[in-house]
Write a protein that holds these residues in place. Structure first.
Motif, PDB file in Angstrom:
ATOM      1  N   SER A 218       0.824  -1.209   0.000  1.00 56.50           N
ATOM      2  CA  SER A 218       0.000   0.000   0.000  1.00 56.50           C
ATOM      3  C   SER A 218       0.859   1.260   0.000  1.00 56.50           C
ATOM      4  O   SER A 218       0.370   2.355   0.150  1.00 56.50           O
ATOM      5  CB  SER A 218      -0.907  -0.010   1.225  1.00 56.50           C
ATOM      6  N   ASN A 219       2.147   1.100  -0.168  1.00 60.06           N
ATOM      7  CA  ASN A 219       3.080   2.212  -0.011  1.00 60.06           C
ATOM      8  C   ASN A 219       4.222   1.956  -0.993  1.00 60.06           C
ATOM      9  O   ASN A 219       4.796   0.865  -1.012  1.00 60.06           O
ATOM     10  CB  ASN A 219       3.580   2.189   1.448  1.00 60.06           C
ATOM     11  N   SER A 220       4.528   2.931  -1.823  1.00 65.88           N
ATOM     12  CA  SER A 220       5.598   2.687  -2.799  1.00 65.88           C
ATOM     13  C   SER A 220       6.348   3.968  -3.142  1.00 65.88           C
ATOM     14  O   SER A 220       5.865   5.075  -2.905  1.00 65.88           O
ATOM     15  CB  SER A 220       5.023   2.059  -4.074  1.00 65.88           C
ATOM     16  N   ALA A 221       7.551   3.808  -3.673  1.00 67.69           N
ATOM     17  CA  ALA A 221       8.366   4.932  -4.147  1.00 67.69           C
ATOM     18  C   ALA A 221       8.962   4.533  -5.487  1.00 67.69           C
ATOM     19  O   ALA A 221       9.277   3.357  -5.710  1.00 67.69           O
ATOM     20  CB  ALA A 221       9.476   5.251  -3.144  1.00 67.69           C
ATOM     21  N   HIS A 222       9.085   5.506  -6.370  1.00 67.58           N
ATOM     22  CA  HIS A 222       9.495   5.227  -7.746  1.00 67.58           C
ATOM     23  C   HIS A 222      10.583   6.216  -8.177  1.00 67.58           C
ATOM     24  O   HIS A 222      10.457   7.402  -7.925  1.00 67.58           O
ATOM     25  CB  HIS A 222       8.299   5.371  -8.695  1.00 67.58           C
ATOM     26  N   ALA A 223      11.607   5.692  -8.851  1.00 71.89           N
ATOM     27  CA  ALA A 223      12.652   6.593  -9.342  1.00 71.89           C
ATOM     28  C   ALA A 223      13.104   6.185 -10.740  1.00 71.89           C
ATOM     29  O   ALA A 223      13.100   5.000 -11.092  1.00 71.89           O
ATOM     30  CB  ALA A 223      13.850   6.589  -8.391  1.00 71.89           C
ATOM     31  N   TRP A 224      13.458   7.190 -11.506  1.00 72.67           N
ATOM     32  CA  TRP A 224      14.105   6.996 -12.815  1.00 72.67           C
ATOM     33  C   TRP A 224      15.497   7.590 -12.655  1.00 72.67           C
ATOM     34  O   TRP A 224      15.636   8.775 -12.411  1.00 72.67           O
ATOM     35  CB  TRP A 224      13.292   7.703 -13.897  1.00 72.67           C
ATOM     36  N   ILE A 225      16.488   6.732 -12.784  1.00 71.34           N
ATOM     37  CA  ILE A 225      17.856   7.138 -12.449  1.00 71.34           C
ATOM     38  C   ILE A 225      18.729   7.103 -13.695  1.00 71.34           C
ATOM     39  O   ILE A 225      18.695   6.140 -14.464  1.00 71.34           O
ATOM     40  CB  ILE A 225      18.449   6.194 -11.368  1.00 71.34           C
ATOM     41  N   ASP A 226      19.519   8.161 -13.857  1.00 73.99           N
ATOM     42  CA  ASP A 226      20.447   8.275 -14.980  1.00 73.99           C
ATOM     43  C   ASP A 226      21.793   7.695 -14.538  1.00 73.99           C
ATOM     44  O   ASP A 226      22.434   8.244 -13.630  1.00 73.99           O
ATOM     45  CB  ASP A 226      20.570   9.765 -15.344  1.00 73.99           C
ATOM     46  N   VAL A 227      22.183   6.576 -15.156  1.00 77.36           N
ATOM     47  CA  VAL A 227      23.488   5.995 -14.819  1.00 77.36           C
ATOM     48  C   VAL A 227      24.346   5.900 -16.079  1.00 77.36           C
ATOM     49  O   VAL A 227      23.831   5.840 -17.201  1.00 77.36           O
ATOM     50  CB  VAL A 227      23.375   4.600 -14.160  1.00 77.36           C
ATOM     51  N   ALA A 228      25.664   5.890 -15.874  1.00 74.96           N
ATOM     52  CA  ALA A 228      26.578   5.967 -17.012  1.00 74.96           C
ATOM     53  C   ALA A 228      26.764   4.633 -17.721  1.00 74.96           C
ATOM     54  O   ALA A 228      27.084   4.597 -18.905  1.00 74.96           O
ATOM     55  CB  ALA A 228      27.936   6.501 -16.554  1.00 74.96           C
ATOM     56  N   SER A 229      26.539   3.540 -16.999  1.00 74.93           N
ATOM     57  CA  SER A 229      26.873   2.239 -17.585  1.00 74.93           C
ATOM     58  C   SER A 229      26.160   1.128 -16.837  1.00 74.93           C
ATOM     59  O   SER A 229      25.760   1.308 -15.679  1.00 74.93           O
ATOM     60  CB  SER A 229      28.381   2.006 -17.484  1.00 74.93           C
ATOM     61  N   PRO A 230      26.026  -0.050 -17.480  1.00 74.45           N
ATOM     62  CA  PRO A 230      25.488  -1.208 -16.754  1.00 74.45           C
ATOM     63  C   PRO A 230      26.308  -1.530 -15.504  1.00 74.45           C
ATOM     64  O   PRO A 230      25.742  -1.949 -14.491  1.00 74.45           O
ATOM     65  CB  PRO A 230      25.566  -2.336 -17.792  1.00 74.45           C
ATOM     66  N   ALA A 231      27.612  -1.320 -15.566  1.00 72.55           N
ATOM     67  CA  ALA A 231      28.453  -1.621 -14.398  1.00 72.55           C
ATOM     68  C   ALA A 231      28.057  -0.741 -13.212  1.00 72.55           C
ATOM     69  O   ALA A 231      27.974  -1.213 -12.068  1.00 72.55           O
ATOM     70  CB  ALA A 231      29.931  -1.434 -14.737  1.00 72.55           C
ATOM     71  N   ASP A 232      27.794   0.538 -13.483  1.00 71.22           N
ATOM     72  CA  ASP A 232      27.350   1.417 -12.398  1.00 71.22           C
ATOM     73  C   ASP A 232      25.963   1.004 -11.893  1.00 71.22           C
ATOM     74  O   ASP A 232      25.675   1.090 -10.700  1.00 71.22           O
ATOM     75  CB  ASP A 232      27.315   2.876 -12.871  1.00 71.22           C
ATOM     76  N   ALA A 233      25.121   0.559 -12.808  1.00 68.15           N
ATOM     77  CA  ALA A 233      23.781   0.113 -12.403  1.00 68.15           C
ATOM     78  C   ALA A 233      23.882  -1.072 -11.456  1.00 68.15           C
ATOM     79  O   ALA A 233      23.154  -1.154 -10.460  1.00 68.15           O
ATOM     80  CB  ALA A 233      22.955  -0.249 -13.633  1.00 68.15           C
ATOM     81  N   VAL A 234      24.794  -1.971 -11.767  1.00 70.43           N
ATOM     82  CA  VAL A 234      24.977  -3.153 -10.921  1.00 70.43           C
ATOM     83  C   VAL A 234      25.481  -2.754  -9.533  1.00 70.43           C
ATOM     84  O   VAL A 234      25.027  -3.275  -8.513  1.00 70.43           O
ATOM     85  CB  VAL A 234      25.941  -4.141 -11.615  1.00 70.43           C
ATOM     86  N   LYS A 235      26.408  -1.789  -9.502  1.00 71.69           N
ATOM     87  CA  LYS A 235      26.901  -1.317  -8.198  1.00 71.69           C
ATOM     88  C   LYS A 235      25.769  -0.679  -7.390  1.00 71.69           C
ATOM     89  O   LYS A 235      25.684  -0.836  -6.177  1.00 71.69           O
ATOM     90  CB  LYS A 235      28.038  -0.304  -8.392  1.00 71.69           C
ATOM     91  N   LEU A 236      24.913   0.041  -8.084  1.00 70.39           N
ATOM     92  CA  LEU A 236      23.801   0.691  -7.406  1.00 70.39           C
ATOM     93  C   LEU A 236      22.799  -0.348  -6.884  1.00 70.39           C
ATOM     94  O   LEU A 236      22.217  -0.176  -5.802  1.00 70.39           O
ATOM     95  CB  LEU A 236      23.115   1.650  -8.392  1.00 70.39           C
ATOM     96  N   LEU A 237      22.640  -1.424  -7.638  1.00 63.12           N
ATOM     97  CA  LEU A 237      21.762  -2.505  -7.171  1.00 63.12           C
ATOM     98  C   LEU A 237      22.276  -3.075  -5.852  1.00 63.12           C
ATOM     99  O   LEU A 237      21.506  -3.287  -4.909  1.00 63.12           O
ATOM    100  CB  LEU A 237      21.667  -3.610  -8.229  1.00 63.12           C
ATOM    101  N   ALA A 238      23.599  -3.301  -5.797  1.00 58.89           N
ATOM    102  CA  ALA A 238      24.181  -3.835  -4.558  1.00 58.89           C
ATOM    103  C   ALA A 238      23.922  -2.880  -3.401  1.00 58.89           C
ATOM    104  O   ALA A 238      23.613  -3.297  -2.280  1.00 58.89           O
ATOM    105  CB  ALA A 238      25.676  -4.074  -4.741  1.00 58.89           C
ATOM    106  N   SER A 239      24.014  -1.596  -3.691  1.00 57.36           N
ATOM    107  CA  SER A 239      23.766  -0.592  -2.668  1.00 57.36           C
ATOM    108  C   SER A 239      22.298  -0.590  -2.237  1.00 57.36           C
ATOM    109  O   SER A 239      21.990  -0.532  -1.041  1.00 57.36           O
ATOM    110  CB  SER A 239      24.214   0.752  -3.227  1.00 57.36           C
ATOM    111  N   PHE A 240      21.392  -0.676  -3.192  1.00 56.83           N
ATOM    112  CA  PHE A 240      19.967  -0.788  -2.852  1.00 56.83           C
ATOM    113  C   PHE A 240      19.707  -2.039  -2.013  1.00 56.83           C
ATOM    114  O   PHE A 240      18.958  -2.009  -1.042  1.00 56.83           O
ATOM    115  CB  PHE A 240      19.102  -0.837  -4.124  1.00 56.83           C
TER     116      PHE A 240
END
Lengths: 472, 472
Positions: A218-240
């Protein structure tokens, strides 16, 4: 045979007219056509069992059909033997909710029920059934289980394999396995149930299922994030995962080349950045607890990401409307691609940690071997599932002499790249009649040998959906 | 045979001395003793494969042994054939962490590693491996997978079956299945992996595993709740699931009769109520997010429960020490019972919604047929798993002529009650050499028949842990 079938299922339970049969013999994209004696629509598990016994007696193959929403022709009947064309078995008349047990969080259903109806039934008791995919308005539970369907919520809840608590299955010879007790724990032997999930109808007919329900979000948050590369996206996933791991509801990575096509072809698309991000990461966090401050949680990870140089820019939705606008872009991908040209779409999965290397290697391959194509990436990053797309213009495609052979050449090349990273060529779409040769080519021979022997245990005469999964 | 084994595993890899072999041939409670030619301790998957090939050549059975912490004698070697006593295979020398992939949340290990070491490895990278049970300091991953172990965190993370992302298995004939890619999604055929999980060593030797890691929980709330009945406890569970469903880490129901024994036999037990609650519900909520106010969440459900008359009284821990005191009481159950007398413990699971009726029916049975016993209930309520205990005084037990026969009589009677509610007689402990007859008596004959045929696919000569699970 038809008279005997009529005795079992009655006149409402059988279709023999060629025109009426057509939609049951053809995949929904009208790419592949099959053949059968008739379509049988039983109204109960006992009728299914009687039909299977008759099919055994007549030595006819049986082709199970769910909502006919598959992409690999697993539901197209094709016996390969003109003397034994077989019958199509469709359970759409078996579409009841059998029982809802809110205390145990279990909903038990007929296999012919449509996914959206299961959503509604769970919603009525303040729970959710967390499988969401484009075809939820027509896909049937039996088909979704037989294909171990995925969808957008796999990152949190797993594929259908993880959502099934019990099954009722009619075997090739008509015997019925009743495994609907839906216990959370049962250590009394081999987990046969899991064999039927993802077996694509080759081991038995799923007639009923006990499904797990979950708390409503019943509660959610949504983001569209600009990342430079898939590698950065993967690092951000680990952080999430470290700080918000249990709240991740969706984690999608999309290339700029893909969203360019959405911009080009889809109306009412709003891009909340000055320029399209090179890589777009679209994240949803959600929870059943209304007090949890998910926006703060999202903001915390993004701020740390900005400081670490992983986030270039980000937009967090401040209203439900903004959230819907963000996801509208993501959900417009298929429509945009259909308008752009001919896309050869792949369904590779590798471990999330290998995703950046896989994409780089696939890009290299495409540039070298298929320079006519542009490439798009749509990736369920949390699952390591990359839909890598080579897009050919209608013009170019018209010039290709043998289109099937060319598509196969492209597919094999991309599958080979996936295999280099211990990946699979079919993450969620299945094998069907489309990819049995890839299974032989790329699969482990020992596993394949064991699969054939398991098939013999359940269907010694190979009359259950022959030709699908294990090939001829 | 011993010379040939020495060639494969070297002198460090074999035990032949009778005294040294003793702990490998006997269950840890010293209740059942077995026999074998020798104990083999291979140091690699390749050595395991070579040992299995030799065993095939010599037609000797193989008895896999993990940490020897089981309760159903599944690891006691007993071939039933004096000419072919077989060998014990223990992987404790294969105890490495092979790889940690934080991005993909996967830890890959040798099967001989001890559970506590996996905990430590995950902890070092800020993750957790969420399986917790009493024997975690000695139980090995291979054994835990082979028995589909449960423990206290099943309500949230599921049993071992849900925590395995990949397996490496050596088959009876020495062939090796290498299934360690650990993909989140892979729809390329039958899920053979799930057959080995819970197979109790009867289908192959698990030599390696890829395990799922999860976010660490850094925030928790704990309550001890006084409820009037199991039925009220079940209603309260539904209420917790609605508002705090994804945070439930433990949900345990214990009878007053059980905590009386803890009070009687265990030092330093603090009961935070004037009188012991008739039924104690012990709840833990937890999350990785430090900002979530779990105490408020817990308080909200309890207040609503008070108003609805479901909660009679409750204590919420206000410090880590108080939380530990609460769980100390729960964890003292086994020790207290050992001091009290002879407990015949059952491992029934039914659907959570059936738990109150099952307990009532078991109470009725006990009062009528076994009035000499007191009864205790220790229930993982979220899983529907009831450890129903009939406690006999040492005095009474001494007067029983055939103790095994009497225990069996009690067990069968309670299992029959479970079966009336579609329950299982073995929720988490397994079948082993203790309960194969119950599997025949209470299991579905069709499922049993299929299990035997699956066994033939993987182990046609019945040399893998013969006598366990499927009996002689």
């Amino acid at each position: 045979m038809i008279d005997r079938l009529l005795e079992i299922v009655g006149p409402k339970g059988i279709i023999t007219d060629a025109t009426d049969m057509h939609p049951y013999l053809t995949d929904w994209r009208e790419r592949k056509h099959g053949n059968a004696i008739c379509v049988v629509l039983p109204a109960s598990t006992e009728e299914v069992s009687a039909v299977m016994k008759l099919a055994t007696e007549m030595q006819q193959p049986v082709f199970p059909l769910g909502g006919n929403t598959g992409l690999c022709y697993g539901a197209v009947p094709e016996s390969g033997n003109p003397e034994k064309p077989g019958i199509v078995l469709c359970l759409r008349r078996m579409n009841r909710i059998r029982e809802i047990d809110v205390v145990s969080d279990i909903v038990t259903v007929d296999a012919g029920i449509i996914l959206a109806e299961v959503h509604q039934a769970a919603d009525k008791v303040e729970r959710q059934f967390p499988m969401h995919l484009g075809s939820e308005g027509s896909a049937q539970i039996g088909g979704l289980i037989s294909t171990n369907a995925g969808g957008t919520a796999v990152v949190r809840y797993g594929p259908m394999r993880d959502l099934v608590a019990g099954l009722e299955v009619v075997l090739a010879d008509g015997r019925i396995i009743r495994d609907l007790a839906a216990l959370r724990k049962d250590n009394t032997g081999y987990m046969l149930r899991q064999l039927f999930i993802g077996a694509e109808g080759t081991l038995g007919i799923i007639t009923g299922a006990a499904l797990k329900m979950f708390p409503k979000q019943s509660n959610s948050a949504h983001a569209w994030i600009d990342v430079a590369s898939p590698a950065d996206a993967v690092k951000l996933l680990a952080s999430f995962r470290s700080t918000a791991g249990q709240f991740i509801e969706a984690f999608e990575l999309v290339s700029a080349s893909q969203y360019e096509l959405v911009k080009r072809h889809i109306d009412r698309v709003r891009i909340p950045f000055a320029a399209l991000p090179e890589w777009s990461l679209m994240v949803e966090l959600s929870t059943s607890d209304v007090h949890t401050d998910l926006d703060a949680m999202m903001g915390g990870v993004l701020e740390a990401g900005l400081e670490a140089g992983l986030v270039r820019d980000a937009v967090v939705a401040t209203s439900q409307q903004q959230a819907e606008e963000i996801w509208h872009v993501r959900h417009s991908v298929s429509e945009a691609n259909k308008k752009e040209g001919i896309g050869v779409v792949h369904d590779v999965a590798v471990r999330t940690s290998f995703v950046p290397d896989f994409i780089a290697a696939a890009d290299k391959l495409s540039a070298e071997r298929f320079p006519q194509a542009t490439t798009q990436v749509v990736c369920h990053l949390g699952d390591g599932n990359v839909h890598y797309i080579l897009m050919f213009s209608h013009e170019y495609w018209a010039s290709v002499a043998d289109k099937d052979a060319f598509a196969l050449e492209v597919e094999r090349a991309v599958h080979d790249v996936g295999a280099r990273f211990n990946g699979t060529f079919s993450a969620e779409h299945g094998v069907g009649r489309k990819l049995p040769e890839e299974l032989v080519r790329l699969g482990d021979p020992l596993r394949y040998e064991l699969m054939k022997q398991v098939k013999l245990v359940f269907d010694p005469e190979n009359r259950m959906n022959p030709g699908v999964l294990l090939g001829k």
